[in-house]
Write a protein that holds these residues in place. Sequence first.
Motif, PDB file in Angstrom:
ATOM      1  N   GLN A  69       0.814  -1.214   0.000  1.00 58.11           N
ATOM      2  CA  GLN A  69       0.000   0.000   0.000  1.00 58.11           C
ATOM      3  C   GLN A  69       0.850   1.268   0.000  1.00 58.11           C
ATOM      4  OE1 GLN A  69      -2.723  -1.429   3.321  1.00 58.11           O
ATOM      5  NE2 GLN A  69      -4.079  -0.106   2.191  1.00 58.11           N
ATOM      6  N   ARG A  70       2.157   1.131  -0.233  1.00 60.51           N
ATOM      7  CA  ARG A  70       3.012   2.310  -0.222  1.00 60.51           C
ATOM      8  C   ARG A  70       3.583   2.590  -1.607  1.00 60.51           C
ATOM      9  NH1 ARG A  70       5.523   0.816   4.797  1.00 60.51           N
ATOM     10  NH2 ARG A  70       7.586   0.951   3.888  1.00 60.51           N
ATOM     11  N   SER A  71       2.855   2.262  -2.653  1.00 59.95           N
ATOM     12  CA  SER A  71       3.334   2.520  -4.014  1.00 59.95           C
ATOM     13  C   SER A  71       2.336   3.386  -4.778  1.00 59.95           C
ATOM     14  CB  SER A  71       3.558   1.198  -4.751  1.00 59.95           C
ATOM     15  OG  SER A  71       2.369   0.429  -4.779  1.00 59.95           O
ATOM     16  N   HIS A  72       1.591   4.230  -4.052  1.00 54.89           N
ATOM     17  CA  HIS A  72       0.529   5.024  -4.663  1.00 54.89           C
ATOM     18  C   HIS A  72       1.013   6.373  -5.189  1.00 54.89           C
ATOM     19  CE1 HIS A  72       0.791   6.863  -0.709  1.00 54.89           C
ATOM     20  NE2 HIS A  72       0.476   5.707  -0.155  1.00 54.89           N
ATOM     21  N   GLY A  73       2.207   6.796  -4.776  1.00 58.98           N
ATOM     22  CA  GLY A  73       2.772   8.028  -5.323  1.00 58.98           C
ATOM     23  C   GLY A  73       2.551   9.286  -4.514  1.00 58.98           C
ATOM     24  N   ASP A  74       1.717   9.230  -3.473  1.00 62.62           N
ATOM     25  CA  ASP A  74       1.504  10.403  -2.622  1.00 62.62           C
ATOM     26  C   ASP A  74       2.582  10.389  -1.532  1.00 62.62           C
ATOM     27  OD1 ASP A  74       0.657  12.289  -0.713  1.00 62.62           O
ATOM     28  OD2 ASP A  74      -1.448  12.019  -1.263  1.00 62.62           O
ATOM     29  N   ARG A  75       3.635  11.167  -1.736  1.00 66.59           N
ATOM     30  CA  ARG A  75       4.789  11.104  -0.850  1.00 66.59           C
ATOM     31  C   ARG A  75       4.458  11.493   0.591  1.00 66.59           C
ATOM     32  NH1 ARG A  75       8.220   7.828  -2.534  1.00 66.59           N
ATOM     33  NH2 ARG A  75       9.819   8.803  -1.245  1.00 66.59           N
ATOM     34  N   LEU A  76       3.564  12.465   0.772  1.00 65.75           N
ATOM     35  CA  LEU A  76       3.217  12.880   2.126  1.00 65.75           C
ATOM     36  C   LEU A  76       2.498  11.753   2.864  1.00 65.75           C
ATOM     37  CD1 LEU A  76       3.213  15.052   4.284  1.00 65.75           C
ATOM     38  CD2 LEU A  76       1.083  15.948   3.311  1.00 65.75           C
ATOM     39  N   ILE A  77       1.578  11.085   2.187  1.00 68.54           N
ATOM     40  CA  ILE A  77       0.872   9.967   2.818  1.00 68.54           C
ATOM     41  C   ILE A  77       1.817   8.796   3.060  1.00 68.54           C
ATOM     42  CG2 ILE A  77      -0.980   8.274   2.533  1.00 68.54           C
ATOM     43  CD1 ILE A  77      -1.886  11.135   3.253  1.00 68.54           C
ATOM     44  N   GLU A  78       2.788   8.599   2.180  1.00 68.26           N
ATOM     45  CA  GLU A  78       3.799   7.570   2.419  1.00 68.26           C
ATOM     46  C   GLU A  78       4.582   7.876   3.691  1.00 68.26           C
ATOM     47  OE1 GLU A  78       6.229   7.186  -1.030  1.00 68.26           O
ATOM     48  OE2 GLU A  78       4.610   6.446  -2.303  1.00 68.26           O
ATOM     49  N   THR A 103      -4.594   5.098  -0.170  1.00 66.06           N
ATOM     50  CA  THR A 103      -4.412   3.718   0.284  1.00 66.06           C
ATOM     51  C   THR A 103      -5.649   2.841   0.112  1.00 66.06           C
ATOM     52  OG1 THR A 103      -5.131   4.136   2.569  1.00 66.06           O
ATOM     53  CG2 THR A 103      -2.810   4.564   2.026  1.00 66.06           C
ATOM     54  N   GLY A 104      -6.803   3.479  -0.081  1.00 68.05           N
ATOM     55  CA  GLY A 104      -8.043   2.710  -0.137  1.00 68.05           C
ATOM     56  C   GLY A 104      -8.532   2.278   1.224  1.00 68.05           C
ATOM     57  N   GLU A 105      -7.997   2.890   2.272  1.00 69.70           N
ATOM     58  CA  GLU A 105      -8.330   2.494   3.634  1.00 69.70           C
ATOM     59  C   GLU A 105      -8.340   3.727   4.524  1.00 69.70           C
ATOM     60  OE1 GLU A 105      -7.092  -1.341   6.381  1.00 69.70           O
ATOM     61  OE2 GLU A 105      -5.602  -0.429   5.055  1.00 69.70           O
ATOM     62  N   LYS A 106      -9.249   3.759   5.505  1.00 70.59           N
ATOM     63  CA  LYS A 106      -9.286   4.874   6.448  1.00 70.59           C
ATOM     64  C   LYS A 106      -8.081   4.812   7.375  1.00 70.59           C
ATOM     65  CE  LYS A 106     -14.338   5.310   6.427  1.00 70.59           C
ATOM     66  NZ  LYS A 106     -15.577   5.261   7.232  1.00 70.59           N
ATOM     67  N   PRO A 107      -7.613   5.969   7.858  1.00 70.09           N
ATOM     68  CA  PRO A 107      -6.420   5.974   8.710  1.00 70.09           C
ATOM     69  C   PRO A 107      -6.542   5.071   9.939  1.00 70.09           C
ATOM     70  CG  PRO A 107      -6.942   8.202   8.021  1.00 70.09           C
ATOM     71  CD  PRO A 107      -8.086   7.334   7.563  1.00 70.09           C
ATOM     72  N   LEU A 108      -7.691   5.105  10.624  1.00 69.59           N
ATOM     73  CA  LEU A 108      -7.851   4.279  11.817  1.00 69.59           C
ATOM     74  C   LEU A 108      -7.794   2.804  11.467  1.00 69.59           C
ATOM     75  CD1 LEU A 108      -8.330   3.954  14.815  1.00 69.59           C
ATOM     76  CD2 LEU A 108     -10.794   4.149  14.395  1.00 69.59           C
ATOM     77  N   ALA A 109      -8.437   2.415  10.379  1.00 71.25           N
ATOM     78  CA  ALA A 109      -8.414   1.015   9.962  1.00 71.25           C
ATOM     79  C   ALA A 109      -6.984   0.578   9.631  1.00 71.25           C
ATOM     80  CB  ALA A 109      -9.327   0.799   8.759  1.00 71.25           C
TER      81      ALA A 109
END
Length: 327
Positions: A217-226, A264-270
Amino acid sequence: MAMSEEFPVKRVAVLATDDVYGGNLMSCRDILHGIQFRAQRLPGPNLEFSLLSPDGDSVRSYSGASIGCDGPLDDSEWDVVILPHVWTKPEKLETLSPVVKAWLKPHLEQRKLVLAMGCGVYWIAALGFLDGREATTYWRQHDNFTELFPHVQWEKDKVITESENIYCAAGGNSMADLMLNLAIRLFGDSVARGISRDILFDIRRSYDFAPLRMSSQRSHGDRLIEQVQAWLESRYSEEIRLADVAQSHGMSLRNFARRFSAATGEKPLAYLQRIRLEAARDLLVHSDKSIKHISLDVGYSDSSYFCRLFRTQVGHTPAAYRKQFSD
């Protein structure tokens, strides 16, 4: 069991060269054989694996043992490449470099999964695919590799590193853990349980391994979210308020939640819960800690809540999950 087009074969190549650490090479082979044996008895893909040397001939391990190989390095495609430890100086590896690099480079370019132990990481670093990324290696060669490949972020204190599709292990036990993770990724928990129970039953690791399962889930390209993901994966055992996480990364909570879910397709808490539960699963299998202790270690002060959440998400109570690996 006959394979169909619906279930393609997973193909794994293990590199063998002179001066290879024979124990590491044969351990990889034995674990792959165990994975293959179990995968054949389940619906789904099967496993093919080969030991490959530069010319297809036998290789001589660093202790002088002759090890037969299955074929040469050619243009065949592999889903996974494994690079065992080579017990020699980097200068000697350079003599084999053109052949090995020409074979390995297309797999790295296609982002195939690559696992390297100790000095096996040399081939990846020499091709430049670790520039600007984390890596680890056998501790005796750390300083040499740092000098040879100054653009790599060498992590001497880490026994496992993960950088997108490239995994590095510093030693034998950590490499065995990567092989167990490979079984999970290719064939699921049921195959991995058999391997853990029959082959890796005595490993009690002293490091955290669970976040490696989250890397897809860390290959989405959004560097800040990574960056947020990496932060969560390193701090999940602490008390975490998502509002504080958002603020510390320059976002409002609403914008953070929206952006995280989009990436990520997922909520932060999840996502945080899943990191914690993956860590708990590893501790249940690879430690003798009590369930209450594990609950605290993964960030839950209320062990009853932890047990309910674990059962809801995993399908078993923590005790029942642990029992599957010990029976």
